[in-house]
Design a protein around this motif. Structure first.
Motif, short mmCIF file in Angstrom:
data_model
loop_
_atom_site.label_atom_id
_atom_site.label_comp_id
_atom_site.label_asym_id
_atom_site.label_seq_id
_atom_site.Cartn_x
_atom_site.Cartn_y
_atom_site.Cartn_z
N THR A 192 0.81 -1.23 0.00
CA THR A 192 0.00 0.00 0.00
C THR A 192 0.84 1.28 0.00
N PHE A 193 2.13 1.16 -0.19
CA PHE A 193 2.99 2.35 -0.22
C PHE A 193 2.53 3.27 -1.37
N PRO A 203 8.86 0.80 -1.66
CA PRO A 203 7.64 -0.01 -1.48
C PRO A 203 7.94 -1.48 -1.20
N GLN A 204 9.00 -2.02 -1.84
CA GLN A 204 9.37 -3.42 -1.61
C GLN A 204 9.87 -3.62 -0.19
N LEU A 205 10.68 -2.72 0.30
CA LEU A 205 11.20 -2.84 1.66
C LEU A 205 10.10 -2.70 2.70
N LEU A 232 8.16 -5.95 2.80
CA LEU A 232 8.87 -6.98 3.55
C LEU A 232 8.83 -6.73 5.04
N GLN A 233 8.89 -5.46 5.44
CA GLN A 233 8.79 -5.13 6.87
C GLN A 233 7.42 -5.55 7.43
N PHE A 262 17.52 -4.44 5.14
CA PHE A 262 17.27 -5.73 4.50
C PHE A 262 18.47 -6.66 4.64
N PHE A 263 19.69 -6.13 4.37
CA PHE A 263 20.89 -6.96 4.45
C PHE A 263 21.07 -7.52 5.86
N TYR A 264 20.73 -6.73 6.88
CA TYR A 264 20.87 -7.18 8.26
C TYR A 264 20.02 -8.43 8.50
N TYR A 265 18.74 -8.38 8.11
CA TYR A 265 17.85 -9.52 8.32
C TYR A 265 18.18 -10.66 7.36
#
Length: 204
Positions: free
Chosen positions: A94-95, A135-137, A140-141, A197-200
């Motif tokens: 929904t971003f 929007p993709q990040l 994923l959150q 994202f890289f962290y997770y």
């Protein structure tokens, strides 16, 4: 062309192929943001306006055609394919991505290397690409559900930007008068956005 630029291009190409593989073979776009894919289609459409007027090399032209075709193919799959579109989670994606367009366009009009239509559109594509992954990040959150192929797609996108930064550093020290602040700043911003994202991703 140096090794970092080539590796960056191949990593970018691999990211697109991974996403197309997921959508075409599994017939699913679960976990993929249509908003991000629409922004990327706009990025390539505005960046490659010179595709039929300015010939640089066969490699350059082929890569432009691949990214144009793949980005619009992904959008078509997610919007129109009778099976794939059912797996798209619009309630989570929904971003308000259209809010990114006007600021990027205004920036491109006032901050560019040369005030011509193609240069302004090229600069607009730089600014838009820097934030197109948002929007993709956000998706994923919200879902916290990253399948292998979606995770690999985003990882490869982030790796592509990191390799391009190495390419710029290499060219800065090996080519005289190589200074391009607009791609550098927008590319660095884009790479930083992948940090969470890289962290997770590495935790998994």
């Amino acid at each position: 062309m140096n090794i970092f630029r080539l590796a960056g291009d191949m990593t970018h190409l691999a990211s697109v192929l991974v996403l197309l593989l997921k959508i075409h073979t599994i017939k699913s776009c679960a976990g993929v943001s249509l908003k991000t894919q629409e922004l990327y289609a706009m990025v390539f459409a505005t960046r490659y306006l010179d595709i039929f007027t300015d010939f640089i090399s066969l490699y350059n032209t082929v890569m432009k055609l691949i990214f144009l075709w793949s980005s619009f193919s992904i959008v078509w799959y997610m919007r129109s394919h009778k099976v794939v579109r059912r797996s798209y989670d619009k309630d989570q994606d929904t971003f308000r991505h259209y809010f990114l367009l006007l600021p990027c366009l205004i920036l491109a009009i006032f901050i560019n290397e040369k005030f011509t239509f193609k240069e302004v559109m090229w600069t607009f594509s730089l600014y838009l690409e820097a934030v197109a992954i948002l929007p993709q990040l956000v998706l994923l959150q919200r879902t916290r559900n990253i399948d292998n192929l979606t995770g690999q797609y985003i990882f490869l996108l982030g790796a592509y930007r990191a390799l391009y930064i190495l390419n710029w550093i290499y060219r800065y020290f090996t080519e005289p008068h190589y200074v391009h602040w607009l791609p550098w700043i927008s590319g660095l911003l884009q790479t930083l956005l992948y940090g969470d994202f890289f962290y997770y991703y590495f935790l998994r």
